[in-house]
Design an enzyme around this catalytic site. Structure first.
Site, mmCIF file in Angstrom:
data_model
loop_
_atom_site.group_PDB
_atom_site.id
_atom_site.type_symbol
_atom_site.label_atom_id
_atom_site.label_comp_id
_atom_site.label_asym_id
_atom_site.label_seq_id
_atom_site.Cartn_x
_atom_site.Cartn_y
_atom_site.Cartn_z
ATOM 1 C CG HIS B 80 8.038 -6.497 -12.083
ATOM 2 N ND1 HIS B 80 9.065 -5.838 -12.760
ATOM 3 C CD2 HIS B 80 7.845 -5.991 -10.824
ATOM 4 C CE1 HIS B 80 9.231 -4.605 -12.020
ATOM 5 N NE2 HIS B 80 8.506 -4.880 -10.695
ATOM 6 C CG ASP B 109 40.728 -13.328 -11.158
ATOM 7 O OD1 ASP B 109 39.691 -13.657 -10.688
ATOM 8 O OD2 ASP B 109 41.145 -13.088 -12.225
ATOM 9 C CD1 TRP B 145 7.570 -11.037 -5.173
ATOM 10 C CD2 TRP B 145 9.553 -12.191 -4.741
ATOM 11 N NE1 TRP B 145 8.184 -10.565 -4.109
ATOM 12 C CE2 TRP B 145 9.404 -11.279 -3.780
ATOM 13 C CE3 TRP B 145 10.729 -13.031 -4.784
ATOM 14 C CZ2 TRP B 145 10.319 -11.286 -2.692
ATOM 15 C CZ3 TRP B 145 11.589 -13.110 -3.693
ATOM 16 C CH2 TRP B 145 11.232 -12.214 -2.618
ATOM 17 C CB SER B 173 24.164 -19.003 -9.834
ATOM 18 O OG SER B 173 24.757 -17.626 -10.288
ATOM 19 C CB SER B 174 23.443 -16.600 -5.614
ATOM 20 O OG SER B 174 22.471 -17.518 -5.174
ATOM 21 C CG HIS B 257 13.165 -9.895 6.671
ATOM 22 N ND1 HIS B 257 12.305 -9.023 5.963
ATOM 23 C CD2 HIS B 257 14.257 -9.252 7.082
ATOM 24 C CE1 HIS B 257 12.561 -7.718 6.236
ATOM 25 N NE2 HIS B 257 13.888 -7.873 6.746
ATOM 26 C CD GLU B 259 17.100 -12.243 -2.026
ATOM 27 O OE1 GLU B 259 18.006 -13.330 -1.697
ATOM 28 O OE2 GLU B 259 17.354 -12.003 -3.185
ATOM 29 C CE1 TYR B 261 17.633 -4.784 6.472
ATOM 30 C CE2 TYR B 261 16.434 -6.983 6.636
ATOM 31 C CZ TYR B 261 16.606 -5.681 6.841
ATOM 32 O OH TYR B 261 15.595 -5.006 7.620
ATOM 33 C CB SER B 272 29.815 3.183 3.158
ATOM 34 O OG SER B 272 28.598 2.748 3.591
ATOM 35 C CG HIS B 306 8.221 -8.276 9.488
ATOM 36 N ND1 HIS B 306 9.799 -7.663 9.533
ATOM 37 C CD2 HIS B 306 8.597 -8.261 8.100
ATOM 38 C CE1 HIS B 306 10.466 -7.756 8.810
ATOM 39 N NE2 HIS B 306 9.864 -8.162 7.602
ATOM 40 C CG HIS B 307 7.569 -10.712 5.246
ATOM 41 N ND1 HIS B 307 7.634 -9.671 4.063
ATOM 42 C CD2 HIS B 307 8.950 -10.686 5.674
ATOM 43 C CE1 HIS B 307 8.948 -9.337 3.971
ATOM 44 N NE2 HIS B 307 9.591 -9.963 5.122
ATOM 45 C CB THR B 332 18.571 0.825 9.281
ATOM 46 O OG1 THR B 332 18.369 -0.586 9.495
ATOM 47 C CG2 THR B 332 18.421 1.456 7.845
ATOM 48 C CE LYS B 335 25.087 -0.432 7.247
ATOM 49 N NZ LYS B 335 26.432 0.162 6.627
ATOM 50 N NE ARG B 454 1.808 -7.004 -3.057
ATOM 51 C CZ ARG B 454 2.772 -7.479 -2.478
ATOM 52 N NH1 ARG B 454 2.819 -7.818 -1.278
ATOM 53 N NH2 ARG B 454 3.829 -8.168 -3.122
#
Lengths: 291, 529
Positions: B80, B109, B145, B173-174, B257, B259, B261, B272, B306-307, B332, B335, B454
């Site tokens: 998942h 293009d 994950w 790819s990315s 981390h 990631e 963002y 926006s 912080h993880h 943040t 924003k 969890r």
């Protein structure tokens, strides 16, 4: 080319990306099955590798033909340049992960295993006889990870290889100058010398690995010192191999007269890549071999 | 300017795709085709990843082991997460970038069209590798994950190798997709489109692409180390050889981390764009939006531990990472303030994109606040690995990243297809989604604070009621997305034709083109004032 209108070339369609995706699929599937000792794995892997090679010939061939027929404008050249820079940046970050692992283990986790930084209990409860040192020859668990007899020397092959790569950085620059002045013969000689130096580097690194395995008992599975040594120098060597192949291709393209003194992006891209590989080696020499 | 657009089609260029049928999509170099493929892929995978989530929720409906084995449950949480992050949100955002960036900056293009197609077609290949693990002998990846060592190294099932190479492919790819986006933005802007005139969506994607190129190679390094530890006896994550399993978490979260963002910044960009249109105003504090996005991106590189507050890292490191994490609340907050500032005294129209955008601002802020709670070290000792964390990141990812994508689809689908959807159906979809997602994820805060861990298939009796509510909400949420699919299909097939501007007071180059835009646009670049 300069008298063409400012139209950015967009190819109508191309089958190479699809071929490339298929190649990647078989390449990685074969690799996984190989790791799992499947009988036909290597054949799938080779098929994938062949498809990828075919894709590279075809795709780069298309790009070279388009470039030679004057379809590309100044902006296309700039697109290639920007993308090559960011590609090299991604490579820097890839090496960064492995350098990070080297620094983390050397500076933090190995001393922690020996009780530094309030980690007394880690030390007492896990391997109370372990002492921290670098290069790490006696691993915490010698039964699972038998350490090497001695560390890899710095003033032998490594120094020789440093001189070889730094010299190749000079020769490729001389080749670039010759190209800019339009001196074909000098260009071919300097570029050929660069290829030769790349090959000498690889042979001498192969010799170093042989020395490590046969005389120092230093293998991939001899603990974190040899882990970081082989992974960093190994990935660097893989990049030298790719770089040498790219240098050879550009040598042949120089010989065919593909590059003009103004328009030679592919040549410059390869030389950027070569300098990047060079700088990585200097960092390896300092942090893996020397300090 | 629309005259200039029309003129550009008098060239000897062909007007439509080079091939028909399957070949059109397989061999295409067109940013619109590729964008469409990315978006459809992501939509299909949303249901695949969603089905995995529903297995998890069905199992957790009641205490006790009801439907699946614990090992299968673990495979579901792993798949998942991987599917939603790498095969739904990231491809959907890339699809939006493909469609919109050339239209918004006046480019013919993407800068490297063939590479663009390759970036897409690697995705189904990666899916084939990782998806096959659910069908071959032995368990699929079953360690979450985040695939922490040693769960994924010493104790990882053989299928882990499929996951490792799938991650390599997704990274490839990315990275290629992002190089393409950066080059397009730097090199193919129309004359007059200076960097500080670019739409915020383009800005956010520029910064996201930078993040992707910076951290996906680090993830590739992490999985390579895993592979070497698994098969070749290296000691990266083996303390017995002088390595450290906690080092895996450092390297993983150095990727992980930024990631998050990568997943949310393009959504910020979409919001926006949408809020000014439906407030009939210009965006409030354009410059600050750009600077805030850049600050978030830079800060995201120095918050990763912080993880890992409960892994025993030194106190000084915990304090450092706590303060840097809290610092992210500043840009943040800017924003959120600017979005609200844009709406302030605007002539607000609550059409479907605006509904999603407003819900985004409110619900994402809830996720932001719970993140702030988690950043406090002593409090995190309690929250770590509880459902509170699950609630937190689902609030930033579902009404955050996913709503960003849905907002974008509601905003730009009429442009892409040339047809307007049924607002009634869209309102149904919106309200069903908002209600059901809060039903699903809000009780998880309480479960976590009460101590429910969890990633477990079974739980203590006192957690039953909230879990039952969450499961009902999850199934409602899943079914509601069928409305979304039906809306898209019915719009493309038989929606009412719409105008080039589509929305009242829409702004930007894409709205100067006909709806739907012709196959090739801006072959002669427009001039921007």
């Amino acid at each position: 080319m300069s008298n063409k209108p400012d139209i950015y070339y967009v190819p109508e369609s191309s089958h190479w990306p699809a071929v490339g995706a298929a190649g990647l699929f078989f390449f990685f599937l074969g690799l996984i099955m190989w790791l799992h000792h499947h009988p036909v794995a290597e054949y799938i892997f080779y098929v994938g590798a062949l498809i990828l090679a075919y894709m590279m010939f075809g795709w780069f061939g298309d790009v070279i033909r388009e470039s030679q027929s004057g379809l590309y404008d100044k902006r296309m050249d700039k697109s290639f340049r920007i993308s090559m820079m960011w590609f090299i940046f991604s490579e820097v970050m890839f090496f960064g992960a492995f350098f990070g692992a080297l620094f983390y283990t050397r500076v933090l986790s190995v001393p922690w295993l020996a009780g530094a930084g309030h980690q007394e209990f880690t030390h007492m409860l896990l391997w109370p006889n372990f002492t921290a040192h670098w290069p790490l020859l006696l691993n915490p668990d010698q039964s699972q990870f038998l350490g090497p007899k001695a560390a890899m020397g710095v003033w032998g092959i490594a120094t020789f290889n440093t001189i070889v790569l730094l010299t190749s950085g000079v020769t490729i620059t001389l080749a670039h100058w010759a190209l800019k002045k339009g001196e074909r013969n000098k260009l071919l000689i300097w570029q050929g010398l660069t290829v030769l130096l790349g090959i000498i580097f690889l042979i001498s690194q192969g010799h170093e690995y042989y020395h490590a395995y046969t005389e120092l008992d230093m293998r991939l599975n001899s603990g974190i010192y040899s882990t970081t040594f082989f992974m960093l120098t190994g990935f660097h060597g893989a990049h030298v191999t790719i770089g040498t192949i790219m240098l050879m291709v550009t040598w042949f393209r120089c010989k065919k007269g593909h590059f003009t003194n103004e328009n030679h992006f592919a040549f410059e891209a390869v030389s950027w890549y070569w300098h990047f590989v060079d700088i990585v080696w200097l960092l390896l020499f300092i942090f893996v071999y020397w300090l | 300017m629309s005259d200039a657009v029309m003129d550009s089609h008098d060239h000897d260029h062909h007007h439509g795709p080079a091939h028909k049928g399957f070949k059109r999509w397989l061999f295409t170099t067109n940013h619109k085709d590729i964008g469409t493929m990315y978006l459809i892929f992501a939509l299909v995978m949303l249901f695949v990843g969603g089905a995995f989530a529903l297995v998890i929720r069905a199992e957790l409906f009641m205490p006790g082991l009801q439907i699946v084995s614990p090992d299968y449950f673990n495979q579901m949480t792993t798949m998942h997460g991987l599917v939603m992050v790498f095969m739904v949100i990231m491809p959907a955002m890339t699809g939006l970038a493909n469609w919109q960036i050339p239209l918004m900056i006046g480019a013919p293009d993407m800068a490297l069209p063939r590479l663009n197609n390759w970036s897409f077609w690697i995705l189904p290949i990666a899916l084939a590798l990782i998806g096959s693990t659910l069908f071959i002998d032995g368990p699929g990846p079953n360690f979450g994950w985040t695939f922490y060592a040693p769960l994924s190294t010493t104790y990882g099932p053989p299928s882990t190798d499929y996951m490792i190479f799938a991650i390599h492919l997704l990274g490839l790819s990315s990275i290629m997709g992002s190089i393409n986006i950066i080059v397009t933005i730097f090199n193919l802007r129309a004359p007059g489109m200076t960097l500080m005139k670019m739409p915020i969506f383009v800005w956010t994607w520029l910064i996201t692409a930078f993040l992707i190129i910076a951290v996906m190679p680090v993830l590739a390094g992490a999985v390579t180390m895993m592979l070497m530890d698994r098969h070749f006896g290296t000691a990266f994550f083996e303390a017995g050889g002088g390595g450290d399993p906690v080092m895996f978490q450092h390297i993983f979260w150095f990727f992980g981390h930024p990631e998050v963002y990568i997943l949310i910044l393009p959504a910020f960009g979409v919001i926006s764009e949408v809020i000014p249109t439906f407030s009939s105003k210009k965006i409030f504090g354009y410059r600050f939006m750009v600077y805030a996005t850049a600050s978030i991106a830079i800060l995201s590189f120095v918050v990763w531990a912080h993880h890992m507050f409960t892994t025993g890292i030194p106190l000084a490191a915990e304090l450092f990472f706590m303060y840097t994490t809290m610092l992210i609340a500043v840009p943040t907050g800017i924003k959120v303030f600017n979005w609200v500032g844009t709406m302030w005294r605007g002539a607000l129209r609550f059409e479907p994109p605006m509904l999603f955008a407003v819900a985004f601002v409110i619900l994402f802020t809830i996720g932001g606040f719970s993140g702030l709670m988690l950043s406090i070290v002593p409090a995190d000792y309690q929250y770590q690995d509880t459902y509170f964390v699950v609630a937190h990141f689902h609030y930033v990812l579902v009404p955050g990243a996913l709503f960003g994508i849905m907002t974008a689809v509601y905003y730009w689908l009429p442009k892409w297809s040339g047809k307007m959807y049924s607002h009634k159906l869209a309102n149904w979809h919106f309200w069903l989604t908002v209600i059901s997602l809060n039903l699903t994820f809000f009780p998880m805060h309480f479960l976590g604070l009460a101590g429910m861990p969890r990633r477990i298939p079974d739980y203590a009796l006192q957690f039953t009621n909230f879990n039952a509510v969450a499961t009902v909400g999850a199934f409602m949420f899943g079914l509601s997305q069928l409305v979304f699919v039906w809306l898209i299909i019915s719009t493309v097939r038989s929606g009412k034709p719409t105008t080039p501007e589509v929305w009242e007071s829409s702004h930007g180059l894409e709205w100067t083109l006909p709806s739907p835009p012709p196959y090739h646009t801006f072959e002669t670049p427009p001039h921007v004032e």
